[in-house]
Design a protein around this motif. Structure first.
Motif, PDB file in Angstrom:
ATOM      1  N   ALA A  50     -33.477   5.026  -9.616  1.00 43.34           N
ATOM      2  CA  ALA A  50     -32.875   3.493 -10.822  1.00 43.34           C
ATOM      3  C   ALA A  50     -34.179   2.721 -11.614  1.00 43.34           C
ATOM      4  O   ALA A  50     -34.712   2.410 -13.031  1.00 43.34           O
ATOM      5  CB  ALA A  50     -31.468   2.918 -10.749  1.00 43.34           C
ATOM      6  N   ALA A  51     -34.591   2.033 -10.229  1.00 40.25           N
ATOM      7  CA  ALA A  51     -35.556   0.774 -10.486  1.00 40.25           C
ATOM      8  C   ALA A  51     -36.949   1.896 -11.991  1.00 40.25           C
ATOM      9  O   ALA A  51     -37.444   1.485 -12.202  1.00 40.25           O
ATOM     10  CB  ALA A  51     -35.994   0.525  -9.351  1.00 40.25           C
ATOM     11  N   VAL A  52     -36.814   2.917 -10.838  1.00 41.79           N
ATOM     12  CA  VAL A  52     -37.604   3.361 -11.782  1.00 41.79           C
ATOM     13  C   VAL A  52     -38.287   3.545 -13.624  1.00 41.79           C
ATOM     14  O   VAL A  52     -38.386   3.354 -14.666  1.00 41.79           O
ATOM     15  CB  VAL A  52     -38.590   4.551 -11.664  1.00 41.79           C
ATOM     16  CG1 VAL A  52     -39.372   5.963 -12.596  1.00 41.79           C
ATOM     17  CG2 VAL A  52     -38.696   4.915 -10.113  1.00 41.79           C
ATOM     18  N   ILE A  53     -36.443   4.306 -13.824  1.00 38.69           N
ATOM     19  CA  ILE A  53     -36.227   4.147 -15.062  1.00 38.69           C
ATOM     20  C   ILE A  53     -36.372   2.704 -15.507  1.00 38.69           C
ATOM     21  O   ILE A  53     -36.622   2.643 -17.348  1.00 38.69           O
ATOM     22  CB  ILE A  53     -35.123   5.012 -15.226  1.00 38.69           C
ATOM     23  CG1 ILE A  53     -34.975   5.534 -16.569  1.00 38.69           C
ATOM     24  CG2 ILE A  53     -33.687   3.572 -14.493  1.00 38.69           C
ATOM     25  CD1 ILE A  53     -34.401   6.692 -16.981  1.00 38.69           C
ATOM     26  N   ALA A  54     -35.985   1.674 -14.909  1.00 31.30           N
ATOM     27  CA  ALA A  54     -35.693  -0.259 -15.531  1.00 31.30           C
ATOM     28  C   ALA A  54     -36.682   0.125 -16.141  1.00 31.30           C
ATOM     29  O   ALA A  54     -37.372  -0.954 -17.344  1.00 31.30           O
ATOM     30  CB  ALA A  54     -35.325  -0.653 -14.443  1.00 31.30           C
ATOM     31  N   ILE A  55     -38.003   0.031 -14.226  1.00 30.15           N
ATOM     32  CA  ILE A  55     -39.662  -0.175 -15.096  1.00 30.15           C
ATOM     33  C   ILE A  55     -39.906   0.183 -16.362  1.00 30.15           C
ATOM     34  O   ILE A  55     -40.601  -0.210 -17.225  1.00 30.15           O
ATOM     35  CB  ILE A  55     -40.305  -0.277 -13.913  1.00 30.15           C
ATOM     36  CG1 ILE A  55     -39.604  -1.459 -12.833  1.00 30.15           C
ATOM     37  CG2 ILE A  55     -41.576  -0.997 -14.556  1.00 30.15           C
ATOM     38  CD1 ILE A  55     -40.469  -1.004 -11.872  1.00 30.15           C
ATOM     39  N   VAL A 112     -45.515   9.525 -25.868  1.00 34.24           N
ATOM     40  CA  VAL A 112     -46.126   9.134 -24.970  1.00 34.24           C
ATOM     41  C   VAL A 112     -46.639   8.563 -23.321  1.00 34.24           C
ATOM     42  O   VAL A 112     -46.392   8.594 -21.999  1.00 34.24           O
ATOM     43  CB  VAL A 112     -47.886   8.908 -25.097  1.00 34.24           C
ATOM     44  CG1 VAL A 112     -48.775   9.503 -23.960  1.00 34.24           C
ATOM     45  CG2 VAL A 112     -48.326  10.720 -25.788  1.00 34.24           C
ATOM     46  N   VAL A 113     -46.239   7.565 -23.950  1.00 36.96           N
ATOM     47  CA  VAL A 113     -46.667   6.388 -22.711  1.00 36.96           C
ATOM     48  C   VAL A 113     -45.030   6.314 -21.360  1.00 36.96           C
ATOM     49  O   VAL A 113     -44.601   5.832 -21.041  1.00 36.96           O
ATOM     50  CB  VAL A 113     -46.245   5.052 -23.899  1.00 36.96           C
ATOM     51  CG1 VAL A 113     -45.315   3.235 -23.162  1.00 36.96           C
ATOM     52  CG2 VAL A 113     -47.728   4.426 -24.714  1.00 36.96           C
ATOM     53  N   PHE A 118     -42.751   7.041 -16.948  1.00 36.49           N
ATOM     54  CA  PHE A 118     -41.230   7.248 -16.363  1.00 36.49           C
ATOM     55  C   PHE A 118     -41.438   8.424 -15.392  1.00 36.49           C
ATOM     56  O   PHE A 118     -41.612   8.457 -14.068  1.00 36.49           O
ATOM     57  CB  PHE A 118     -40.393   7.519 -17.204  1.00 36.49           C
ATOM     58  CG  PHE A 118     -38.813   7.949 -16.325  1.00 36.49           C
ATOM     59  CD1 PHE A 118     -38.277   7.776 -15.862  1.00 36.49           C
ATOM     60  CD2 PHE A 118     -39.255   9.883 -16.429  1.00 36.49           C
ATOM     61  CE1 PHE A 118     -37.745   7.535 -14.416  1.00 36.49           C
ATOM     62  CE2 PHE A 118     -37.616  10.245 -15.678  1.00 36.49           C
ATOM     63  CZ  PHE A 118     -36.808   9.350 -15.075  1.00 36.49           C
ATOM     64  N   LEU A 119     -42.419   9.378 -15.553  1.00 33.97           N
ATOM     65  CA  LEU A 119     -42.662  10.213 -14.514  1.00 33.97           C
ATOM     66  C   LEU A 119     -44.400   9.608 -13.630  1.00 33.97           C
ATOM     67  O   LEU A 119     -43.793  10.261 -12.573  1.00 33.97           O
ATOM     68  CB  LEU A 119     -43.841  11.795 -15.129  1.00 33.97           C
ATOM     69  CG  LEU A 119     -42.487  12.119 -16.000  1.00 33.97           C
ATOM     70  CD1 LEU A 119     -42.854  13.066 -17.332  1.00 33.97           C
ATOM     71  CD2 LEU A 119     -41.053  12.416 -14.956  1.00 33.97           C
ATOM     72  N   GLY A 120     -44.619   9.081 -14.551  1.00 37.35           N
ATOM     73  CA  GLY A 120     -46.517   8.507 -13.050  1.00 37.35           C
ATOM     74  C   GLY A 120     -45.873   7.263 -12.254  1.00 37.35           C
ATOM     75  O   GLY A 120     -46.082   7.829 -11.134  1.00 37.35           O
ATOM     76  N   LEU A 121     -44.782   7.013 -12.912  1.00 33.79           N
ATOM     77  CA  LEU A 121     -43.841   5.581 -11.504  1.00 33.79           C
ATOM     78  C   LEU A 121     -42.923   6.307 -11.000  1.00 33.79           C
ATOM     79  O   LEU A 121     -43.429   6.084  -9.592  1.00 33.79           O
ATOM     80  CB  LEU A 121     -43.307   4.281 -12.386  1.00 33.79           C
ATOM     81  CG  LEU A 121     -43.971   3.327 -13.023  1.00 33.79           C
ATOM     82  CD1 LEU A 121     -42.747   2.488 -14.367  1.00 33.79           C
ATOM     83  CD2 LEU A 121     -44.828   3.042 -11.587  1.00 33.79           C
TER      84      LEU A 121
END
Lengths: 432, 432
Positions: free
Chosen positions: B371-376, B417-418, B423-426
């Motif tokens: 959840a935190a990852v998708i939020a950021i 791209v961003v 999302f995937l990188g984080l």
């Protein structure tokens, strides 16, 4: 210059056209605009205010004295005056109206009694009318004698019958080059369109465009001539309606360039929320196939391509449809043909990109069954995209909604859901 | 009715306005239009042809006799005549021109010598000019004597100096209500804008809109008055430019409602191809993280949401920017402020939807790190979307390109791209 020298600003702007002054003011940010209204109110004449965009006008009007506003309003023809006063907030409007002499106030209040975006709001109460039995010479003499009672600018003399109903219009240039003894009835053009005060401004603009009108008479409920509309106001209406269409298609409610961040967020967040809902829905479709994705991660890599191509094709079809509806080229008579064309266009584009993408996917993942799956999903999704692009705005129109507003959300929902479902569903059946 | 009875069609359409007849013809499909041109050419007068849209005009013109076209063209004022003839194919145009009498032919050829979409193409060679020392009475008498040499309709008398340069304009209505002994120089309005024949039609339309013009003089290279432009033509230009913007933003090159499937495919496929390229690029980003997706399939489920929200926010920002550029409200003076506002708007919307989506994702997958990852990722992508939405069209504009064309492809490439990368990188860093 902005640092307090009101008289200096006045001198600087002297001799400029009101539209140019308004342009300069719009380049300022809202704090500067407020300051200008406080230190140099005399720059903001009625003509300058009428040339400002509504959001800027709101900012400066709040800083001006009601008496100054009332004076500015009385400089203007009644249509521009209405425009100016309708945007003030209720309390301020009452204060300004109180400063306006009785007779003008009644006229303004009656204009304000019509709904926004109707002919009644746009029309000008000053016009020139003459009975049909008058001659050219008599009409010209009469106008010359009337002097200041005539509108600032006019393009047609309306010819009225004994019931004061407009039956024709004589362009001023034709009046001028006809012999003095010719009767108006012999040179007038028939009035084809009856514009009533509650006619929607979009319909009015359409008539102006279609018949190349420069001005048009407005009649009241009993058919009597009660005002006129001129093409310069219609140019603004056309620009406004076009702007609304373009922004609505992009999911922006209402926007001005001097909007603050807060106003921008407010105008855009609602549509982002709707989009989030539909994106979650599309994700739900993906979640149905999570087992397939775990087995073959290429599915996750390729699935956005199918959705993205569908979204794009749908948007193309939608833009053509919205444009055709707003220019009244798309009617029930040709709807069937256009729907079929959009579906076929989607299908053919689907076939083209099915081949291209099939080859790319086959080479990339060395998996020709996967290539076949993405190719078929592409055709299905682009055909649906073409259909959704035309049917959604037509459906909204039939239910009385604006075909530009919200249609792109519906269309991309269709293309996302169909795209993911077709691609992942086929893959689950064929590949695993 | 379409079955061969040319005379019957003529009777049916009698008394209708040319614009209405043109509307009816546009409802037909192209085979019916061709047939109509063959069996009832007399219905297609110059006025009707001028009211047709260009694609329909092309269809019927191909079926008409060059002599008929030449006659139709001579009924019209020179601006409409130019419009009609410019769209014929080269061979047919030569045949038609050969049927036109010498003097008119030279005028038409000189109009055609100007570039498309310039004032030279739109201008009318018939106009009314008077020296500044003439009185109102003398001018009116002169016009009445000139009779047929005057344009069909005009709104301003241009006041010229001894060098035949336009120095002012007197609206016909003002001429009419002034006393006969008043000099033109005393009632004229100063001419502010010099329109030359090679001025772009978009610039001309902008002047008309800004200064509420009804007509404007066109001058040749030496400053001599050589023609005039009228507002009815500008209304069409404005509609056309707006249509181009809207279609360009949606990735459609050029579109008419009577286009065949083949023409539609041709106008849309190029942009779909570009979109395919960028979609494959975005997929390449996903492929970098295929190991992460295999470990946590929720990533595949959620990643389109981040991209979709970014795409939407970017499109909103883009629509506002394109609109502001085309209405000349966005200039170098306020660019900085607008760029900052768009970035902040994107960031705030990002924060709002980061919270919403974080909660949804947390509850859905019971995974609060996810959840935190998708939020950021949401905040990052929406901030970039806001920036891309304004910088891409401004950049295109600076390099002399049309800011509407191709900008949406660039913007969605950025947001895809961003979005995927953030999302995937984080997720790969934090979760695995």
């Amino acid at each position: 210059i902005e640092e307090g020298d009101g008289a200096g600003i006045g001198r600087l702007l002297e001799g400029l056209h009101p539209a140019d002054i308004a342009d300069l003011i719009e380049q300022l940010n809202s704090e500067q605009q407020e300051k200008l209204a406080r230190i140099a109110p005399d720059v903001l004449t009625g003509d300058v205010l009428a040339n400002l965009q509504w959001d800027t006008r709101e900012v400066v009007a709040a800083e001006l004295d009601p008496a100054h506003l009332a004076a500015a309003i009385q400089e203007l023809d009644s249509d521009d005056a209405t425009l100016l006063i309708e945007e003030l907030d209720d309390a301020l409007r009452q204060q300004v109206l109180a400063e306006v002499p009785e007779e003008n106030r009644a006229a303004l209040e009656s204009s304000l009694s019509f709904d926004e975006e109707t002919a009644g709001r746009l029309m000008q109460r000053e016009f020139v009318a003459a009975p049909d039995f008058w001659t050219v010479g008599h009409t010209i003499d009469h106008m010359r004698a009337a002097g200041d009672e005539l509108p600032e600018l006019f393009f047609d003399v309306y010819v009225v019958n004994t019931g004061f109903e407009p039956v024709g219009a004589v362009p001023v240039s034709r009046l001028m080059r006809s012999r003095r003894d010719v009767k108006l009835a012999d040179i007038m053009e028939e009035v084809r369109i009856r514009i009533e005060p509650d006619t929607d401004q979009e319909d009015v603009a359409y008539y102006f465009e279609k018949y190349h009108l420069i001005s048009a008479p407005v009649v009241d409920a009993s058919g009597r001539l009660s005002g006129m509309l001129t093409v310069d106001d219609m140019v603004e209406v056309i620009q406004e309606e076009n702007k609304e269409d373009l922004l609505a298609l992009a999911g922006v409610n209402e926007a001005g360039l001097t909007d603050t961040v807060f106003e921008s967020v407010k105008s855009r967040a609602p549509w982002l929320l709707v989009n989030l809902g539909t994106a979650v829905l599309a994700s739900g479709v993906i979640a149905l196939f999570d087992a397939a994705i775990t087995q073959l991660v290429a599915l996750a890599v390729l699935m956005p391509i199918v959705a993205s191509m569908g979204g794009n094709a749908g948007t193309q079809s939608l833009a053509v449809a919205v444009r055709a509806i707003s220019s009244r080229d798309l009617t029930s008579a040709n709807a069937r043909r256009v729907i079929i064309r959009e579906m076929l266009t989607g299908t053919f584009n689907g076939l083209i990109f099915a081949v291209v993408m099939g080859v790319v996917a086959g080479l990339w993942f060395q998996n020709w069954a996967l290539a076949a799956v993405i190719a078929i999903a592409m055709v299905i999704n682009l055909a649906c995209a073409g259909l959704a692009g035309i049917l959604v705005p037509m459906g909204l129109k039939r239910f009385g909604a604006d075909p530009a507003v919200s249609s792109s959300v519906f269309v991309t929902t269709v293309t996302d859901v169909v795209g993911f479902f077709a691609f992942l569903g086929l893959a689950a059946m064929v590949l695993l």
